[in-house]
Design an enzyme around this catalytic site. Structure first.
Site, PDB file in Angstrom:
ATOM      1  N   ASP A 188      -7.026  -6.377   3.760  1.00  0.00           N
ATOM      2  CA  ASP A 188      -6.378  -5.058   3.837  1.00  0.00           C
ATOM      3  C   ASP A 188      -6.463  -4.484   5.248  1.00  0.00           C
ATOM      4  OD1 ASP A 188      -5.363  -2.538   3.307  1.00  0.00           O
ATOM      5  OD2 ASP A 188      -7.126  -1.850   2.179  1.00  0.00           O
ATOM      6  N   MET A 191      -8.641   8.409  -0.495  1.00  0.00           N
ATOM      7  CA  MET A 191      -9.524   8.857   0.593  1.00  0.00           C
ATOM      8  C   MET A 191      -9.960  10.289   0.343  1.00  0.00           C
ATOM      9  SD  MET A 191      -7.469   7.381   3.880  1.00  0.00           S
ATOM     10  CE  MET A 191      -6.704   5.750   3.869  1.00  0.00           C
ATOM     11  N   SER A 249       0.846  -1.197   0.000  1.00  0.00           N
ATOM     12  CA  SER A 249       0.000   0.000   0.000  1.00  0.00           C
ATOM     13  C   SER A 249       0.880   1.245   0.000  1.00  0.00           C
ATOM     14  CB  SER A 249      -0.903   0.018   1.230  1.00  0.00           C
ATOM     15  OG  SER A 249      -1.402   1.329   1.413  1.00  0.00           O
ATOM     16  N   GLY A 252      -1.193   1.542   9.563  1.00  0.00           N
ATOM     17  CA  GLY A 252      -0.553   1.274  10.853  1.00  0.00           C
ATOM     18  C   GLY A 252      -1.489   0.855  11.974  1.00  0.00           C
ATOM     19  N   MET A 299     -11.868  -5.573   4.625  1.00  0.00           N
ATOM     20  CA  MET A 299     -11.074  -4.705   5.499  1.00  0.00           C
ATOM     21  C   MET A 299     -10.835  -5.394   6.835  1.00  0.00           C
ATOM     22  SD  MET A 299     -10.414  -2.072   3.707  1.00  0.00           S
ATOM     23  CE  MET A 299      -9.483  -1.259   5.020  1.00  0.00           C
ATOM     24  N   HIS A 329      -8.249   1.468  -4.253  1.00  0.00           N
ATOM     25  CA  HIS A 329      -9.220   1.236  -3.182  1.00  0.00           C
ATOM     26  C   HIS A 329      -9.858   2.585  -2.864  1.00  0.00           C
ATOM     27  CE1 HIS A 329      -9.696   0.212   1.414  1.00  0.00           C
ATOM     28  NE2 HIS A 329     -10.867   0.353   0.804  1.00  0.00           N
ATOM     29  N   ASP A 374      -4.564   3.756  -1.979  1.00  0.00           N
ATOM     30  CA  ASP A 374      -5.629   4.120  -1.047  1.00  0.00           C
ATOM     31  C   ASP A 374      -6.102   5.537  -1.332  1.00  0.00           C
ATOM     32  OD1 ASP A 374      -6.014   1.833   0.715  1.00  0.00           O
ATOM     33  OD2 ASP A 374      -3.913   2.153   1.259  1.00  0.00           O
ATOM     34  N   HIS A 429      -1.218  -1.169  -4.241  1.00  0.00           N
ATOM     35  CA  HIS A 429      -2.507  -0.799  -3.659  1.00  0.00           C
ATOM     36  C   HIS A 429      -2.540   0.707  -3.445  1.00  0.00           C
ATOM     37  CE1 HIS A 429      -6.143  -1.765  -1.319  1.00  0.00           C
ATOM     38  NE2 HIS A 429      -5.729  -0.881  -0.428  1.00  0.00           N
ATOM     39  N   MET A 457     -11.939   4.894  -0.942  1.00  0.00           N
ATOM     40  CA  MET A 457     -12.631   5.165   0.324  1.00  0.00           C
ATOM     41  C   MET A 457     -13.246   6.551   0.201  1.00  0.00           C
ATOM     42  SD  MET A 457      -9.665   3.534   2.676  1.00  0.00           S
ATOM     43  CE  MET A 457      -8.554   3.587   1.275  1.00  0.00           C
TER      44      MET A 457
END
Ligand code: DX5
Ligand code: ZN
Length: 219
Positions: A177, A40, A11, A150, A142, A69, A38, A36, A71
């Site tokens: 993930d 957001m 990621s 983290g 998820m 991905h 992310d 990956h 979000m």
């Protein structure tokens, strides 16, 4: 897509953003297959990351499969710009798109030439993806609440992975993930996941290339 082998998807969220090209090249050389991404929007989750223009800049730098991905509250709006920027798979959250809008969005992403994934949060039942399994390419389960890298892995989601694997059969991609490390990757794969996202465990390791090799070995 994966032909039964385990795919490691680092990621980018945990990478050093002042040297993205080197970070990507390092994980590609170490044997990662997917990257990956992310995405957001500061609304669906309380954090903001990258937009399509960053993805477009990264696209020519690597052959890695770009696994986006989303979000975001409005994946209908953002799926296309990310595919046009080079994302090869778009996963959106079932919590963001209601029943009647699901099929048109799946069809739209497929028509753009990308794979489609449905994503479920830790507290969303597996039943929510069941009606769509024959229409989509992957389910992203998820194992943390989305928003931040983290966090600690939530083993209770593995029963959903087992359930989805049973419904979907062996030739379907199930991606896990959040909070994956060498200490839990084996249980995730044993439960039926074949695509493993790892942010912190790869990019914050002393030796990211060795971290990927270890994840692959253990998985
Ligand atoms: C969480 C993201 C994950 C996360 C992975 O919102 O979807 O992809 O960044 O990072 P780690 O492996 O550190 O949990
Ligand atoms: Zn993610």
């Amino acid at each position: 897509m994966s032909n039964g082998k385990i795919i490691i998807a680092p990621s980018l969220l945990s990478a050093d953003f002042k040297r993205l090209e080197q970070e990507i090249s390092l994980v590609e050389k170490a044997g990662a297959e997917w990257l990956h991404l992310d995405i957001m929007d500061g609304h669906f989750v309380p954090n903001l990351t990258i937009g399509p223009s960053v993805v477009a800049f990264l696209r020519p730098a690597t052959k890695l499969f770009f696994d986006a991905h989303l979000m975001v509250t409005d994946p209908e709006k953002y799926a296309q710009p990310f595919v046009e920027a080079g994302a090869q798979s778009i996963s959106f959250h079932v919590e963001a798109v209601n029943g009647a809008k699901t099929k048109p969005l799946i069809d739209k992403i497929h028509a753009l030439g990308a794979k489609v994934g449905l994503t479920i949060n830790p507290d969303t039942p597996a039943e929510q993806v069941k009606p769509w399994l024959s229409e989509i390419d992957l389910v992203l389960v998820m194992s943390v609440f989305p928003g931040f890298a983290g966090q600690k892995f939530m083993p209770e989601v593995l029963s959903k992975v087992r359930q989805i694997r049973q419904w979907a059969g062996p030739d379907f991609d199930i991606e896990i993930d959040g909070g994956i490390t060498t200490a839990n990757v084996r249980e995730a794969v044993d439960a039926g996941a074949n695509v493993v996202v790892a942010g912190t465990a790869v990019f914050r390791a002393a030796d990211p290339a060795e971290a990927i090799r270890q994840l692959k070995r253990i998985a």
